[in-house]
Motif scaffolding. Sequence first.
Motif, PDB file in Angstrom:
ATOM      1  N   GLY A 479      11.168   5.276   3.314  1.00 35.48           N
ATOM      2  CA  GLY A 479      10.127   4.817   2.404  1.00 35.48           C
ATOM      3  C   GLY A 479       9.223   3.700   2.859  1.00 35.48           C
ATOM      4  N   SER A 480       9.133   3.409   4.160  1.00 33.62           N
ATOM      5  CA  SER A 480       8.253   2.320   4.605  1.00 33.62           C
ATOM      6  C   SER A 480       6.796   2.593   4.226  1.00 33.62           C
ATOM      7  N   THR A 481       6.341   3.846   4.383  1.00 31.66           N
ATOM      8  CA  THR A 481       4.959   4.175   4.041  1.00 31.66           C
ATOM      9  C   THR A 481       4.709   4.013   2.548  1.00 31.66           C
ATOM     10  N   ALA A 482       5.635   4.482   1.728  1.00 31.95           N
ATOM     11  CA  ALA A 482       5.466   4.368   0.280  1.00 31.95           C
ATOM     12  C   ALA A 482       5.440   2.907  -0.157  1.00 31.95           C
ATOM     13  N   LEU A 483       6.332   2.091   0.416  1.00 28.28           N
ATOM     14  CA  LEU A 483       6.396   0.682   0.044  1.00 28.28           C
ATOM     15  C   LEU A 483       5.116  -0.049   0.450  1.00 28.28           C
ATOM     16  N   ALA A 484       4.625   0.226   1.661  1.00 26.00           N
ATOM     17  CA  ALA A 484       3.386  -0.414   2.105  1.00 26.00           C
ATOM     18  C   ALA A 484       2.204   0.026   1.248  1.00 26.00           C
ATOM     19  N   ALA A 485       2.147   1.317   0.911  1.00 25.87           N
ATOM     20  CA  ALA A 485       1.059   1.820   0.083  1.00 25.87           C
ATOM     21  C   ALA A 485       1.049   1.140  -1.279  1.00 25.87           C
ATOM     22  N   ARG A 486       2.223   1.017  -1.887  1.00 24.65           N
ATOM     23  CA  ARG A 486       2.272   0.392  -3.205  1.00 24.65           C
ATOM     24  C   ARG A 486       1.848  -1.071  -3.120  1.00 24.65           C
ATOM     25  N   ARG A 487       2.311  -1.796  -2.132  1.00 25.27           N
ATOM     26  CA  ARG A 487       1.953  -3.208  -2.005  1.00 25.27           C
ATOM     27  C   ARG A 487       0.449  -3.400  -1.860  1.00 25.27           C
ATOM     28  N   LEU A 488      -0.213  -2.416  -1.254  1.00 22.43           N
ATOM     29  CA  LEU A 488      -1.643  -2.524  -0.992  1.00 22.43           C
ATOM     30  C   LEU A 488      -2.497  -1.826  -2.052  1.00 22.43           C
ATOM     31  N   GLY A 489      -1.864  -1.383  -3.144  1.00 18.43           N
ATOM     32  CA  GLY A 489      -2.616  -0.801  -4.248  1.00 18.43           C
ATOM     33  C   GLY A 489      -3.063   0.623  -4.018  1.00 18.43           C
ATOM     34  N   ARG A 490      -2.353   1.359  -3.130  1.00 18.73           N
ATOM     35  CA  ARG A 490      -2.653   2.769  -2.901  1.00 18.73           C
ATOM     36  C   ARG A 490      -1.576   3.628  -3.562  1.00 18.73           C
ATOM     37  N   HIS A 491      -1.913   4.880  -3.781  1.00 19.31           N
ATOM     38  CA  HIS A 491      -0.926   5.853  -4.202  1.00 19.31           C
ATOM     39  C   HIS A 491      -0.285   6.477  -2.956  1.00 19.31           C
ATOM     40  N   TYR A 492       0.899   7.008  -3.117  1.00 23.22           N
ATOM     41  CA  TYR A 492       1.582   7.629  -1.988  1.00 23.22           C
ATOM     42  C   TYR A 492       2.100   9.005  -2.385  1.00 23.22           C
TER      43      TYR A 492
END
Length: 529
Positions: A479-492
Amino acid sequence: MFWFSDDLEREELESLARAAGYAGLDILTLALTPGELQVKVLSPLTLPLGEGSEPYHTILLVYGFPGRAGSEGGWSAPALPGLPPSAAHLFDLLAGNLSSQGSLFVAGPPSHLPHFGLELEKRGFTFKYWYAVEWQMETSPAVGGLPTVHLGVLHYVRRLARVTIAKVRIPHQYCRFCGEPLADWGGKKASRNPAGRVISDVWLQLDAWQDRHDWRREVLRRLLSLAAPASSSCPPRALLARLIMPVSAAAAPASRNGGLPERPGTGEVPRDTILLGDILEVIRQLPAESVDLAFADPPYNLDKRYNQYEDDRHDEEYLAWCNQWLQEYVRLLKPGGSLFVLNLPKWAVHHAVFLDGLPEMRRLNWIAWDALSEPRGRVMPAHYALLFYSKGPLPRHFHPGRAQVLPRGYCFRGKCVKERAGKVPAAELNDIWSDVHRIKHRRDRDEHPCQLPLRLMERIISIASDEGDLVFDGFMGTGSTALAARRLGRHYLGIEIDPAYIAIARAKLEQEALQLGLFRGDTLCQACQ
């Protein structure tokens, strides 16, 4: 034009070769035209040049393009990477003049190197290394991409040949601020080899090379030394072949879908979801042109221990599988969307040639991620290839200024980073990323053999997407991509074949949400819960 041999005199080249154990060095100039290969001998050849003679222990092919300084490496390069039909004779000539235990190097801009590599593999050669060499010169940033400071050197040997790569050491380098060694792998300072450290496959300039002449001489010294012959009463010779590439050279693109069946997909695209299942089975059900940014970090076919995947396919099977999901990635991307593919250079050569053949895709950069995990081998493996493509001529979102880049020549020790804060200016992002380290300590890792650092994913997502965009990762892992996306205000949106990894990702996302008070009701597919 020939980025590391133009200003070196014949006598100096000969001296470098002899110092490395060769009898001498011959020089050729070659020119590719659409119809033929022209050969010009700059110095008398000591040994005959002809197919089948195998006279040279080491061949260095250096290629460039005529023209003024451009966006890549200081010369004009073709808009499309590729090789003209006359290149076939070139590769036959090189193969026919290399000894059975010899090394063949191809040096030039990253745009065309994958195509050279594939031609060599067709002729029975095996990939050894892609050396990413930092090249400091004034260049214009690639339109829509990062500035190119990385010039590449491919290292190939004959298939099944037992070739010994010599250890080459370079002086230890020290932090410009605190004076501590840059390479910190633990252990006592007294145990460091006084002759220097073994080189990796990423060569940073730093303070070691004061000018371009020193830089060119050092690169040649390293290459000749890596492939140096064993001590012999009759030392062999080396060949420096300088190739002029036609600016108009371009390979004919493959069919739009690479020969694969179209799979349009239907329905609404899920958001903030990790789907359980096999990558090919799940991705084919997703709607076309539905994601803004796509990232892929597939298994590297290194026989790693995954719970739900066999990581030891035959090369041809592995590459055919990769081509299938790469085609689906392209289908998912919106026009103007960005694609990042992370893999070992050995495989990335094939990925680049495949994607270059799709007319809707444009390669913006071959990014060399300098990510040495541990010091081992005769050449320490640090280079991970990160391919950056746009679907269409330009990416819709590209903001390199958002990246926080630590400057070269400074260490990553917490105390030093804190003390120099505000005293050392940030660096510009280019196509060598040496300031993002792999996760080295077990205490920081999940139960996954190839977990990526969160900082890497935050950099990719921040520079190639905007808030509210949808980021796709077909090999989601923990989940590194999902976690980074959420922190930056993106959907995953992710796919993962292992439910255990999905559970870890879910726990991390929920913990992050609880800490920030931002739980948004992210979901998993029903089979994952």
